[in-house]
Scaffold this motif. Structure first.
Motif, PDB file in Angstrom:
ATOM      1  N   TRP A 141       0.830  -1.204   0.000  1.00 31.82           N
ATOM      2  CA  TRP A 141       0.000   0.000   0.000  1.00 31.82           C
ATOM      3  C   TRP A 141       0.868   1.258   0.000  1.00 31.82           C
ATOM      4  O   TRP A 141       0.588   2.218  -0.705  1.00 31.82           O
ATOM      5  CB  TRP A 141      -0.899   0.011   1.233  1.00 31.82           C
ATOM      6  N   ARG A 146      -1.173   4.253  -1.673  1.00 32.33           N
ATOM      7  CA  ARG A 146      -2.592   4.090  -1.333  1.00 32.33           C
ATOM      8  C   ARG A 146      -2.769   4.432   0.140  1.00 32.33           C
ATOM      9  O   ARG A 146      -3.028   3.587   0.995  1.00 32.33           O
ATOM     10  CB  ARG A 146      -3.040   2.673  -1.661  1.00 32.33           C
ATOM     11  N   ASN A 148      -5.089   6.132   1.582  1.00 33.18           N
ATOM     12  CA  ASN A 148      -6.445   5.991   2.105  1.00 33.18           C
ATOM     13  C   ASN A 148      -6.681   4.588   2.644  1.00 33.18           C
ATOM     14  O   ASN A 148      -7.329   4.414   3.683  1.00 33.18           O
ATOM     15  CB  ASN A 148      -7.473   6.315   1.017  1.00 33.18           C
ATOM     16  N   ALA A 149      -6.153   3.592   1.923  1.00 29.18           N
ATOM     17  CA  ALA A 149      -6.287   2.213   2.409  1.00 29.18           C
ATOM     18  C   ALA A 149      -5.563   2.039   3.729  1.00 29.18           C
ATOM     19  O   ALA A 149      -6.054   1.373   4.651  1.00 29.18           O
ATOM     20  CB  ALA A 149      -5.740   1.242   1.364  1.00 29.18           C
ATOM     21  N   GLN A 151      -5.064   4.398   5.900  1.00 29.50           N
ATOM     22  CA  GLN A 151      -5.822   5.134   6.910  1.00 29.50           C
ATOM     23  C   GLN A 151      -7.006   4.318   7.400  1.00 29.50           C
ATOM     24  O   GLN A 151      -7.313   4.294   8.601  1.00 29.50           O
ATOM     25  CB  GLN A 151      -6.288   6.468   6.314  1.00 29.50           C
ATOM     26  N   ASP A 152      -7.711   3.649   6.462  1.00 22.89           N
ATOM     27  CA  ASP A 152      -8.843   2.806   6.855  1.00 22.89           C
ATOM     28  C   ASP A 152      -8.405   1.625   7.701  1.00 22.89           C
ATOM     29  O   ASP A 152      -9.212   1.061   8.456  1.00 22.89           O
ATOM     30  CB  ASP A 152      -9.567   2.293   5.600  1.00 22.89           C
ATOM     31  N   GLN A 154      -6.055   1.716  10.009  1.00 21.14           N
ATOM     32  CA  GLN A 154      -5.215   2.306  11.043  1.00 21.14           C
ATOM     33  C   GLN A 154      -5.155   1.459  12.304  1.00 21.14           C
ATOM     34  O   GLN A 154      -4.110   1.332  12.942  1.00 21.14           O
ATOM     35  CB  GLN A 154      -5.732   3.710  11.378  1.00 21.14           C
ATOM     36  N   GLN A 204       3.664  10.268   4.617  1.00 23.82           N
ATOM     37  CA  GLN A 204       2.532  11.030   5.140  1.00 23.82           C
ATOM     38  C   GLN A 204       2.934  12.470   5.445  1.00 23.82           C
ATOM     39  O   GLN A 204       2.140  13.397   5.253  1.00 23.82           O
ATOM     40  CB  GLN A 204       1.971  10.348   6.388  1.00 23.82           C
ATOM     41  N   GLU A 207       2.815  14.471   2.306  1.00 18.96           N
ATOM     42  CA  GLU A 207       1.451  14.743   1.866  1.00 18.96           C
ATOM     43  C   GLU A 207       0.757  15.773   2.733  1.00 18.96           C
ATOM     44  O   GLU A 207      -0.197  16.414   2.303  1.00 18.96           O
ATOM     45  CB  GLU A 207       0.631  13.435   1.877  1.00 18.96           C
ATOM     46  N   ARG A 208       1.226  15.953   3.967  1.00 18.61           N
ATOM     47  CA  ARG A 208       0.496  16.806   4.927  1.00 18.61           C
ATOM     48  C   ARG A 208       1.378  17.928   5.470  1.00 18.61           C
ATOM     49  O   ARG A 208       1.254  18.320   6.621  1.00 18.61           O
ATOM     50  CB  ARG A 208       0.001  15.937   6.088  1.00 18.61           C
TER      51      ARG A 208
END
Length: 587
Positions: A141, A146, A148-149, A151-152, A154, A204, A207-208
């Protein structure tokens, strides 16, 4: 049952032989190409073994072996960036594990399968095997960005991190690899978890970056973890970029310095430092940073991070996000040298700029220059580079060298010039770019402007040499080229001053106007030097119409008026001239 036990022992022994060979070969690989060849061989051998094991229905007695072989196969696939193949095997392994428990989730969604697989296993050893594969799913991932995957998932990720001290800490550790009935793993899952943790924080964080202190605290915590020095450098780099977004440039510079201390080959930190110095208008520091960056980029493999050698899985496999790649990108050595040359000339360090330009042109002309062809596309076109270098040479009082470069430009473009250039849609202050003009017409316009600039510079050179007749000749050649450019809308005020600058798409009309103003001013001044005052007054007047910002034209216009005994007009002209601020070279 006897046959099943025999197969289990045989397959276990085959796995252990492959795993031991893989570990040994990974340490002894002489170069990257040889290592890639071996990885392909290992993945093929492990995959053949896995297909044999999965050729019979899944059974609890063989589950540990099957999951271990699947882990080894997926590690080898991942090492070769075959992430789709690895993910397919991981999904199949989770499905077969659920078949053993008699569960059917009715979906192939990896998140659902892994949650159900974790619920279905009860034994500690088998649970560790499932966690090992889950580590690889995490890595896939991450490698495919990916997020989002992830994060889901976590909660399960947190479980992995909490148990990272226990993952792989069983009887398959290296101290017990000699036990024949225990499957050996090619990579310690504990090391994989540690690697994925810091790589996840880095990706991460990239990205943030705009989220401020929360991201910064995570990056700073990761910088204290045991990891390859290149990854530690990345955490400092991202911390610096985060602080730069928070408008804390000095703190950002400290983080970039820490990144370079952690890994001297982290050239992106040096480049980001140069950008901060430019933002702070610290010219001396910016030029110094660009000089160091250029010297480092000339070294072989300077842009490759100092990742730890001997690792089956390189950290770079998991650092593929676009945001991170953008932050880690660095211009080529030639592009940095061009920026350095331009920066020096614009800010008055002409001799340094000249040397940089000459080095750049020599590098471009050298057949042995490594990476030139890849870098040329990021540089201006060669005629423009010649003209920039020629202007720098002229400023350095080297007119002969400047004229030689201009002759090169004229010789390569003069025969290709169009007889006439017609501009479209002038109302927006721009000539038509790719929207209106054909590519051939636009290239013809660019070549015409290059040639005109070359003649303009040669006129300046002869003025510097006080050869006024030759100066008039070359200024006239420049003007004759510029008047070939016409506008369809004859009512459009071409003399209107323009403040916009040129861009890559299309050419600003103000560039044309400035060239007209400079060439007319040069010819007018040259006429004044040989006492052709009426022609001088005419050209200087036209120059002010074309380029009102031109200071020299206004000064000399007053001088010629005075010499023509029009003293009152001359005084008014000089008063107006000195009431306007003199633009800087950079403007």
């Amino acid at each position: 049952m006897i046959q099943s036990t025999s197969l289990l022992e045989s397959w276990t022994q085959e796995n252990n032989q492959l795993a031991s060979s893989c570990k040994q070969d990974g340490q002894d690989a002489p170069n990257r190409e040889h290592n890639l060849f071996r990885q392909r061989r290992w993945s093929s051998d492990f995959h053949k073994l896995l297909r044999k094991i999965q050729g019979i229905p899944p059974h609890l007695d063989r589950a540990q072996l099957e999951l271990s072989v699947a882990y080894n196969t997926c590690v080898c696939f991942t090492a070769q960036s075959q992430f789709d193949e690895a993910e397919l095997l991981l999904t199949q392994s989770a499905q077969r594990l659920l078949q053993i428990a008699g569960d059917d989730p009715g979906t192939s969604d990896p998140s659902v399968l892994w949650r159900e697989a974790l619920k279905s296993v009860t034994g500690a050893a088998l649970r560790r095997d499932v966690l090992n594969l889950l580590c690889l799913q995490w890595g896939v991932w991450l490698a495919k960005s990916r997020l989002n995957a992830m994060q889901d998932f976590q909660e399960e990720m947190s479980l992995l991190e909490a148990q990272s001290g226990a993952v792989g800490n069983d009887c398959r550790a290296e101290t017990k690899e000699n036990i024949p009935n225990i499957p050996i793993l090619v990579l310690d899952p504990r090391r994989l978890v540690d690697l994925l943790k810091i790589c996840t924080t880095i990706v991460q964080g990239a990205e943030r970056l705009t989220e401020g202190w929360s991201v910064l605290s995570a990056l700073q915590a990761a910088s204290a973890s045991p990891a390859p020095r290149a990854l530690i450098a990345y955490t400092h780099l991202l911390s610096g970029s985060c602080l730069a977004h928070m408008n804390r440039p000095q703190m950002a510079l400290q983080c970039y310095r820490k990144a370079l201390e952690a890994d001297p080959r982290c050239v992106c930190a040096l480049y980001q430092s140069a950008l901060i110095y430019r933002r702070l208008e610290n010219l001396q520091a910016e030029i110094q940073a660009l000089r160091i960056l250029h010297s480092i980029l000339l070294l072989p493999s300077s842009t490759e991070p100092a990742m730890a050698t001997g690792r089956l899985l390189s950290p770079s496999l998991f650092l593929c996000s676009q945001s991170l790649s953008s932050l880690l990108s660095v211009p080529s050595a030639l592009s940095v040298l061009h920026s350095l040359a331009l920066k020096c000339v614009i800010h008055g360090r002409v001799s340094e700029g000249v040397e940089c330009y000459l080095d750049l042109l020599a590098a471009l002309q050298s057949e042995d220059q490594h990476g030139v062809h890849a870098a040329v596309s990021t540089l201006p076109k060669l005629p423009r580079l010649y003209l920039e270098a020629g202007a720098a040479l002229l400023m350095a009082q080297r007119p002969a060298d400047c004229m030689a470069l201009c002759d090169e430009v004229i010789g390569s473009t003069l025969d290709l010039l169009p007889d006439k250039v017609l501009l479209e849609d002038p109302g927006d202050g721009r000539v038509a770019g790719s929207r209106e003009m054909t590519e051939e017409a636009e290239n013809g316009l660019v070549r015409l402007l290059w040639t005109a600039v070359a003649y303009l510079l040669q006129g300046h050179c002869y003025s510097q040499l006080k050869d006024w007749k030759q100066a008039v000749t070359h200024y006239t050649r420049c003007i004759n080229l510029l008047v070939k450019v016409h506008c369809k809308d004859t009512g459009f005020p071409l003399q209107t001053p323009c403040t916009d600058k040129d861009a890559e798409q299309g050419v600003d009309l103000c560039v044309l106007q400035r060239l007209k103003g400079l060439s007319l001013a040069g010819r007018g001044i040259s006429f004044a030097q040989i006492d052709r005052l009426k022609e001088s007054l005419r050209d200087l007047h036209l120059s002010q119409q074309a380029h009102p910002e031109g200071v020299s034209a206004r000064r000399w216009y007053g001088e010629v008026l005075w010499r023509l005994d029009r003293k009152q007009e001359a005084a008014a002209c000089w008063e107006q001239t000195w009431s306007h601020p003199i633009p800087s070279l950079s403007e």
